[in-house]
Design a protein around this motif. Structure first.
Motif, PDB file in Angstrom:
ATOM      1  N   TRP A 158       9.028 -26.971  21.826  1.00 58.69           N
ATOM      2  CA  TRP A 158       9.028 -26.359  23.155  1.00 58.69           C
ATOM      3  C   TRP A 158      10.381 -26.533  23.840  1.00 58.69           C
ATOM      4  O   TRP A 158      11.236 -27.315  23.400  1.00 58.69           O
ATOM      5  N   HIS A 217      13.613 -20.427  22.064  1.00 60.27           N
ATOM      6  CA  HIS A 217      12.998 -19.918  23.280  1.00 60.27           C
ATOM      7  C   HIS A 217      14.126 -19.486  24.216  1.00 60.27           C
ATOM      8  O   HIS A 217      15.265 -19.936  24.073  1.00 60.27           O
ATOM      9  N   SER A 271       8.199 -23.632  28.147  1.00 63.04           N
ATOM     10  CA  SER A 271       7.619 -22.683  27.203  1.00 63.04           C
ATOM     11  C   SER A 271       6.168 -23.056  26.924  1.00 63.04           C
ATOM     12  O   SER A 271       5.758 -24.210  27.080  1.00 63.04           O
ATOM     13  N   SER A 272       5.404 -22.088  26.481  1.00 61.21           N
ATOM     14  CA  SER A 272       3.963 -22.292  26.325  1.00 61.21           C
ATOM     15  C   SER A 272       3.648 -23.317  25.241  1.00 61.21           C
ATOM     16  O   SER A 272       4.260 -23.318  24.172  1.00 61.21           O
ATOM     17  N   ASP A 279      10.598 -15.886  27.350  1.00 59.43           N
ATOM     18  CA  ASP A 279       9.846 -15.413  26.181  1.00 59.43           C
ATOM     19  C   ASP A 279       8.412 -15.912  26.226  1.00 59.43           C
ATOM     20  O   ASP A 279       7.497 -15.271  25.714  1.00 59.43           O
ATOM     21  N   SER A 280       8.183 -17.075  26.858  1.00 61.12           N
ATOM     22  CA  SER A 280       6.830 -17.602  27.057  1.00 61.12           C
ATOM     23  C   SER A 280       6.881 -18.620  28.178  1.00 61.12           C
ATOM     24  O   SER A 280       7.947 -19.154  28.510  1.00 61.12           O
ATOM     25  N   GLN A 281       5.736 -18.900  28.758  1.00 61.08           N
ATOM     26  CA  GLN A 281       5.663 -19.898  29.823  1.00 61.08           C
ATOM     27  C   GLN A 281       4.249 -20.420  29.921  1.00 61.08           C
ATOM     28  O   GLN A 281       3.299 -19.692  29.679  1.00 61.08           O
ATOM     29  N   ASN A 282       4.128 -21.696  30.256  1.00 59.14           N
ATOM     30  CA  ASN A 282       2.806 -22.277  30.428  1.00 59.14           C
ATOM     31  C   ASN A 282       2.400 -22.167  31.887  1.00 59.14           C
ATOM     32  O   ASN A 282       3.248 -22.175  32.785  1.00 59.14           O
ATOM     33  N   THR A 320       4.921 -22.314  19.801  1.00 59.57           N
ATOM     34  CA  THR A 320       5.718 -21.666  18.766  1.00 59.57           C
ATOM     35  C   THR A 320       7.091 -22.336  18.722  1.00 59.57           C
ATOM     36  O   THR A 320       7.609 -22.767  19.754  1.00 59.57           O
TER      37      THR A 320
END
Length: 392
Positions: free
Chosen positions: A378, A295, A284-285, A262-265, A291
């Protein structure tokens, strides 16, 4: 030998500040061969001369990395490599660092304080040692210990644990271990295997060479060395002793599986959760802001398999992002998901295994991180693997 010299304009330099005092230019195209330069700067103070110096490494923009006809280059000891060694040939093993066995996490910087104080936090090493006069380094200028040109090579490497091999076998590039766990670690070694000559390297010398001049130069120097008469290893090593340094690629790599989230840094992409390397991770970012959970990270197995469970490897260096409560979902199309299992993990670096009450034949699998062990925003996964019916 002094290449160039000059003087910057006289000026007042304020103390305890970072100040631009001038510009030094030196055309680098004049150096056709790899070269170590030293920039020395001195400032005359009221009582004494103050000086400092910086090392600079210069590499050609292009270098020959064509494999010589007499050398077989491989990423694994496959049947052809074994055949060539048995017949007296030369083999350069450029092993993928991800396939090297062992828990030692190498770092360019040395251990901060010590691993006893940091509960084993990486890095576990103190740099490298080598002989600059060794023929391997004829086209790769180096000191006897780590210096900045080694950063790129070390950051993409995994040390080979060689304690089980003959004590007379010394690495050409040796990794200095943690003083709490002294052991023989190498990034490059050579040995006689059967009738042949083997040089093994566990630094990444294959990826993005057009953007990595140091790796490109090291590969060039290695190829030259292995192809030369100077490559004459003295120590006999059994083939199975070399093979024992490496492991079979994990199941997800053999399947060609891919991952997304769903997100990644940046630097912590989803693909790093299935790369077989617990020292890399999906995270996760957190930039520009994090957020809150849930995740998730999903895997495409590329084929339908009967999955009996999963193995989740939390990050080992710190607690950030370790998953507490979780759900596991499966899907046939990667769009419509069915929850298969749920639970909660303890705050631990130990591998967590989940066996499904009812195994599921599926192509897609998703791990949902519903909460973090310290209730932070995170999630992270060092490694995620599946358990299938015929694997264990």
């Amino acid at each position: 030998e002094q290449i160039d010299s000059g003087e910057l304009p006289n000026q007042d330099i304020p103390e305890c500040q970072l100040v631009k005092v001038g510009q030094i230019q030196l055309p680098l195209r004049q150096f056709a061969a790899p070269t170590k330069l030293t920039l020395a700067v001195s400032v005359a103070g009221p009582k004494q001369l103050h000086s400092n110096s910086w090392d600079v490494w210069v590499y050609p923009t292009s270098v020959d990395t064509v494999v010589p006809a007499a050398v077989y280059v491989t990423s694994e000891l496959d049947e052809l490599a074994i055949s060539k060694l048995s017949k007296g040939g030369k083999v350069l093993l450029l092993a993928d660092p991800k396939t090297v066995k062992g828990d030692v996490q190498i770092g360019f910087s040395s251990i901060f304080w010590n691993t006893a104080w940091t509960d084993g936090q990486a890095p576990h090493t103190l740099g490298i040692l080598c002989d600059p006069e060794h023929d391997l380094f004829d086209s790769f200028p180096t000191d006897f210990c780590s210096n900045w040109q080694w950063w790129e090579l070390i950051s993409r490497s995994k040390p080979m644990a060689m304690d089980s091999m003959a004590p007379e076998l010394r690495p050409i590039v040796q990794v200095v271990p943690d003083w709490f766990q002294p052991q023989r670690l190498g990034l490059v070694f050579e040995a006689k295997v059967g009738k042949g000559k083997l040089v093994a390297c566990s630094m990444d010398l294959k990826t993005d060479l057009d953007k990595r001049p140091v790796a490109r130069q090291m590969l060039h120097s290695l190829l030259q060395y292995v192809n030369s008469d100077a490559c004459a290893p003295k120590q006999d090593v059994a083939l199975n002793d070399v093979q024992d340094l490496f492991r079979e690629p994990p199941l997800l790599q053999r399947l060609g599986a891919t991952a997304w989230a769903d997100s990644q840094n940046s630097g912590h992409e989803a693909s790093l959760a299935i790369d077989g390397n617990p020292n890399t991770m999906w995270h996760s970012s957190w930039e520009p802001s994090a957020t809150p959970p849930p995740h998730w990270i999903a895997i495409d197995l590329k084929q339908s398999l009967e999955v009996e469970g999963i193995r989740y490897v939390p990050r080992a260096d710190m607690t950030n992002g370790r998953i507490a409560s979780y759900e596991i979902h499966v899907s046939d199309d990667g769009k419509t998901w069915q929850k298969l299992a749920a639970g909660e993990w303890q705050n631990s670096a130990a591998v967590q295994t989940v066996k499904f009450e009812n195994p599921s034949t599926t192509r897609y699998l998703k791990l949902v991180a519903c909460s973090e062990v310290m209730n932070r925003a995170w999630s992270s996964v060092a490694e995620l693997d599946i358990i299938i019916a015929d694997r264990d």
